[in-house]
Motif scaffolding. Structure first.
Motif, PDB file in Angstrom:
ATOM      1  N   GLU A  99       0.839  -1.199   0.000  1.00  0.00           N
ATOM      2  CA  GLU A  99       0.000   0.000   0.000  1.00  0.00           C
ATOM      3  C   GLU A  99       0.875   1.250   0.000  1.00  0.00           C
ATOM      4  O   GLU A  99       1.819   1.358   0.773  1.00  0.00           O
ATOM      5  CB  GLU A  99      -0.915   0.027   1.228  1.00  0.00           C
ATOM      6  CG  GLU A  99      -1.903  -1.123   1.303  1.00  0.00           C
ATOM      7  CD  GLU A  99      -1.384  -2.292   2.121  1.00  0.00           C
ATOM      8  OE1 GLU A  99      -0.138  -2.462   2.197  1.00  0.00           O
ATOM      9  OE2 GLU A  99      -2.205  -3.029   2.689  1.00  0.00           O
ATOM     10  N   ALA A 101      -0.830   4.480  -0.642  1.00  0.00           N
ATOM     11  CA  ALA A 101      -1.754   5.617  -0.625  1.00  0.00           C
ATOM     12  C   ALA A 101      -2.868   5.359   0.384  1.00  0.00           C
ATOM     13  O   ALA A 101      -3.077   4.225   0.829  1.00  0.00           O
ATOM     14  CB  ALA A 101      -2.342   5.852  -2.015  1.00  0.00           C
ATOM     15  N   LEU A 103      -6.914   6.015   0.825  1.00  0.00           N
ATOM     16  CA  LEU A 103      -8.206   6.429   0.292  1.00  0.00           C
ATOM     17  C   LEU A 103      -8.991   7.081   1.422  1.00  0.00           C
ATOM     18  O   LEU A 103      -9.050   6.546   2.532  1.00  0.00           O
ATOM     19  CB  LEU A 103      -8.943   5.202  -0.237  1.00  0.00           C
ATOM     20  CG  LEU A 103     -10.049   5.419  -1.270  1.00  0.00           C
ATOM     21  CD1 LEU A 103      -9.493   6.077  -2.514  1.00  0.00           C
ATOM     22  CD2 LEU A 103     -10.697   4.087  -1.610  1.00  0.00           C
ATOM     23  N   ASN A 105     -12.515   8.107   2.404  1.00  0.00           N
ATOM     24  CA  ASN A 105     -13.959   8.061   2.174  1.00  0.00           C
ATOM     25  C   ASN A 105     -14.653   9.006   3.149  1.00  0.00           C
ATOM     26  O   ASN A 105     -14.355   8.999   4.345  1.00  0.00           O
ATOM     27  CB  ASN A 105     -14.477   6.635   2.357  1.00  0.00           C
ATOM     28  CG  ASN A 105     -13.990   5.712   1.258  1.00  0.00           C
ATOM     29  OD1 ASN A 105     -14.007   6.074   0.081  1.00  0.00           O
ATOM     30  ND2 ASN A 105     -13.529   4.522   1.620  1.00  0.00           N
ATOM     31  N   GLN A 111     -14.737  11.358  -2.122  1.00  0.00           N
ATOM     32  CA  GLN A 111     -13.674  10.372  -1.911  1.00  0.00           C
ATOM     33  C   GLN A 111     -12.334  10.961  -2.330  1.00  0.00           C
ATOM     34  O   GLN A 111     -12.072  11.171  -3.507  1.00  0.00           O
ATOM     35  CB  GLN A 111     -13.936   9.090  -2.703  1.00  0.00           C
ATOM     36  CG  GLN A 111     -12.940   7.980  -2.407  1.00  0.00           C
ATOM     37  CD  GLN A 111     -13.158   6.756  -3.284  1.00  0.00           C
ATOM     38  OE1 GLN A 111     -12.804   6.761  -4.451  1.00  0.00           O
ATOM     39  NE2 GLN A 111     -13.749   5.709  -2.712  1.00  0.00           N
ATOM     40  N   ILE A 113      -7.934  10.973  -2.012  1.00  0.00           N
ATOM     41  CA  ILE A 113      -6.834  10.011  -1.934  1.00  0.00           C
ATOM     42  C   ILE A 113      -5.535  10.793  -1.773  1.00  0.00           C
ATOM     43  O   ILE A 113      -5.315  11.809  -2.439  1.00  0.00           O
ATOM     44  CB  ILE A 113      -6.787   9.079  -3.164  1.00  0.00           C
ATOM     45  CG1 ILE A 113      -5.698   8.008  -2.991  1.00  0.00           C
ATOM     46  CG2 ILE A 113      -6.623   9.863  -4.447  1.00  0.00           C
ATOM     47  CD1 ILE A 113      -5.759   6.896  -4.033  1.00  0.00           C
ATOM     48  N   SER A 115      -1.253  10.165  -1.326  1.00  0.00           N
ATOM     49  CA  SER A 115      -0.151   9.202  -1.328  1.00  0.00           C
ATOM     50  C   SER A 115       0.609   9.309  -0.008  1.00  0.00           C
ATOM     51  O   SER A 115       0.694  10.386   0.594  1.00  0.00           O
ATOM     52  CB  SER A 115       0.790   9.462  -2.505  1.00  0.00           C
ATOM     53  OG  SER A 115       1.513  10.669  -2.316  1.00  0.00           O
ATOM     54  N   ARG A 160      -7.036  18.089  -3.993  1.00  0.00           N
ATOM     55  CA  ARG A 160      -6.790  16.856  -3.242  1.00  0.00           C
ATOM     56  C   ARG A 160      -6.218  17.093  -1.849  1.00  0.00           C
ATOM     57  O   ARG A 160      -6.298  16.214  -0.991  1.00  0.00           O
ATOM     58  CB  ARG A 160      -5.862  15.931  -4.033  1.00  0.00           C
ATOM     59  CG  ARG A 160      -4.450  16.458  -4.270  1.00  0.00           C
ATOM     60  CD  ARG A 160      -3.729  15.589  -5.294  1.00  0.00           C
ATOM     61  NE  ARG A 160      -2.426  16.109  -5.658  1.00  0.00           N
ATOM     62  CZ  ARG A 160      -1.279  15.605  -5.229  1.00  0.00           C
ATOM     63  NH1 ARG A 160      -1.293  14.573  -4.398  1.00  0.00           N
ATOM     64  NH2 ARG A 160      -0.133  16.111  -5.624  1.00  0.00           N
ATOM     65  N   SER A 174      -1.928   2.580  -5.124  1.00  0.00           N
ATOM     66  CA  SER A 174      -2.386   3.566  -6.102  1.00  0.00           C
ATOM     67  C   SER A 174      -2.472   2.971  -7.504  1.00  0.00           C
ATOM     68  O   SER A 174      -3.326   3.364  -8.306  1.00  0.00           O
ATOM     69  CB  SER A 174      -1.469   4.792  -6.103  1.00  0.00           C
ATOM     70  OG  SER A 174      -0.130   4.422  -6.347  1.00  0.00           O
ATOM     71  N   TYR A 177      -5.799   1.395  -7.796  1.00  0.00           N
ATOM     72  CA  TYR A 177      -6.876   2.384  -7.778  1.00  0.00           C
ATOM     73  C   TYR A 177      -6.983   3.117  -9.115  1.00  0.00           C
ATOM     74  O   TYR A 177      -8.067   3.244  -9.690  1.00  0.00           O
ATOM     75  CB  TYR A 177      -6.628   3.376  -6.642  1.00  0.00           C
ATOM     76  CG  TYR A 177      -7.730   4.395  -6.460  1.00  0.00           C
ATOM     77  CD1 TYR A 177      -8.946   4.034  -5.884  1.00  0.00           C
ATOM     78  CD2 TYR A 177      -7.559   5.717  -6.863  1.00  0.00           C
ATOM     79  CE1 TYR A 177      -9.960   4.961  -5.710  1.00  0.00           C
ATOM     80  CE2 TYR A 177      -8.569   6.649  -6.690  1.00  0.00           C
ATOM     81  CZ  TYR A 177      -9.764   6.272  -6.116  1.00  0.00           C
ATOM     82  OH  TYR A 177     -10.767   7.191  -5.952  1.00  0.00           O
ATOM     83  N   TYR A 178      -5.849   3.587  -9.617  1.00  0.00           N
ATOM     84  CA  TYR A 178      -5.866   4.380 -10.852  1.00  0.00           C
ATOM     85  C   TYR A 178      -5.730   3.541 -12.119  1.00  0.00           C
ATOM     86  O   TYR A 178      -5.950   4.046 -13.223  1.00  0.00           O
ATOM     87  CB  TYR A 178      -4.724   5.401 -10.835  1.00  0.00           C
ATOM     88  CG  TYR A 178      -4.897   6.522  -9.845  1.00  0.00           C
ATOM     89  CD1 TYR A 178      -6.014   7.351  -9.883  1.00  0.00           C
ATOM     90  CD2 TYR A 178      -3.927   6.770  -8.876  1.00  0.00           C
ATOM     91  CE1 TYR A 178      -6.167   8.392  -8.982  1.00  0.00           C
ATOM     92  CE2 TYR A 178      -4.067   7.817  -7.968  1.00  0.00           C
ATOM     93  CZ  TYR A 178      -5.186   8.617  -8.028  1.00  0.00           C
ATOM     94  OH  TYR A 178      -5.335   9.653  -7.139  1.00  0.00           O
ATOM     95  N   ARG A 211     -14.235   4.449  -9.613  1.00  0.00           N
ATOM     96  CA  ARG A 211     -13.176   5.128  -8.871  1.00  0.00           C
ATOM     97  C   ARG A 211     -13.653   6.545  -8.574  1.00  0.00           C
ATOM     98  O   ARG A 211     -14.193   7.217  -9.439  1.00  0.00           O
ATOM     99  CB  ARG A 211     -11.866   5.188  -9.673  1.00  0.00           C
ATOM    100  CG  ARG A 211     -11.301   3.835 -10.088  1.00  0.00           C
ATOM    101  CD  ARG A 211     -10.893   3.017  -8.870  1.00  0.00           C
ATOM    102  NE  ARG A 211     -10.149   1.822  -9.212  1.00  0.00           N
ATOM    103  CZ  ARG A 211     -10.701   0.638  -9.462  1.00  0.00           C
ATOM    104  NH1 ARG A 211     -12.026   0.514  -9.461  1.00  0.00           N
ATOM    105  NH2 ARG A 211      -9.945  -0.414  -9.721  1.00  0.00           N
TER     106      ARG A 211
END
Length: 279
Positions: A99, A101, A103, A105, A111, A113, A115, A160, A174, A177-178, A211
């Motif tokens: 991991e 990053a 996230l 919520n 949402q 995010i 890093s 962000r 990430s 996710y991306y 996403r």
């Protein structure tokens, strides 16, 4: 007897007025009573969560800071933020699946995010309490937990770094996710640029391919971007909803130029064409 009657009458009047008098409301910081979730996964992908309160977070160490970054973006003066180091929170967990990053919520379907490298580079904090200067108006979404850039740090000026109303911190990769969006963005230089702008300023409210957040409209469903009229409508609506004077302080226009917005539309159009090919 007359004296006793007067005393009784007085008591009745006092009780009556007490019952009718309006009760004062207790002003409570929404963050003080909320429960927050922090989610991690193990080597086998099994997900587990811990539940944290403000009191538990603040046991990691708390301080009061100012943030010119926050004040600039929100058009405030001298806001004071009670914060906990995001790095201290991260250090409480053993990340076993690569991991990189977090996230974020939120209670209102936003949402964000962040890093982990940005958390380290900019010493990012999480606000557990927000105190605004006299006369400042707080929009309904501006509640703890809130990402804070402390004074002395200068990350890119982007949406962000202002995620608020956070209910869950979830550690993710990430690339996972991306990934679905990056694959499509590689069509051209313009679409890559559009993707970068979108992921740093727009994805939080306007989800794509499962996403991002669902606070805002599904742009590919609302706008016919293959038509000039659809692109003009998106530009017009963007200025209407996200200009610097909007009442809800959703001023995304300060982060995104007209040229960047055009690149965003290039990216969205590439995404739409990709989906049409599959169908």
């Amino acid at each position: 007897m007359k004296q006793m009657f007067c005393v009784l009458l007085g008591l009745v009047l006092i009780i009556g007025f007490s019952a009718c008098a309006p009760k004062q409301k207790k002003v409570v910081d929404p963050g003080s009573e909320r429960i927050y979730r922090i989610t991690v996964s193990d080597l086998f992908g099994r997900i587990s969560s811990e539940f944290w309160t403000i009191a538990k977070l603040e046991k990691l160490g708390v301080k009061t800071v100012s943030s010119s970054y926050f004040d600039r973006a929100m058009k405030f003066d001298d806001a004071e933020l009670r914060v906990v180091s995001l790095l201290k929170i991260i250090s409480q967990f053993e990340l076993k699946s690569g991991e990189d990053a977090i996230l974020l919520n939120c209670f209102d379907d936003y949402q964000g995010i962040i890093s982990i490298s940005d958390a380290l580079k900019y010493d990012l904090q999480l606000a557990t309490k927000i105190e605004l200067g006299f006369g400042s108006s707080k929009p309904g979404w501006l509640n703890p937990l809130l990402v804070v850039v402390p004074d002395g740090k200068e990350p890119p000026f982007e949406e962000r770094f202002l995620t608020a109303n956070i209910r869950e911190l979830k550690f993710v990769r990430s690339s996972d996710y991306y990934g679905p969006l990056i694959k499509i963005a590689k069509v051209s230089k313009e679409t890559i640029q559009g993707f970068e702008v979108y992921k740093n300023n727009c994805l939080f409210c306007h989800s794509l391919k499962e996403r991002g957040g669902n606070k805002g409209a599904r742009l590919l469903q609302v706008y016919e971007l293959e038509k000039e009229t659809g692109q003009k409508k998106l530009l017009s609506d963007f200025k209407s909803f996200h200009h610097k004077g909007n009442a809800d302080k959703q001023d995304v226009e300060q982060f995104v130029t007209r040229d960047q917005l055009q690149r965003v539309m290039d990216f969205l159009l590439a995404l739409k064409r990709s989906e049409e090919k599959k169908n």
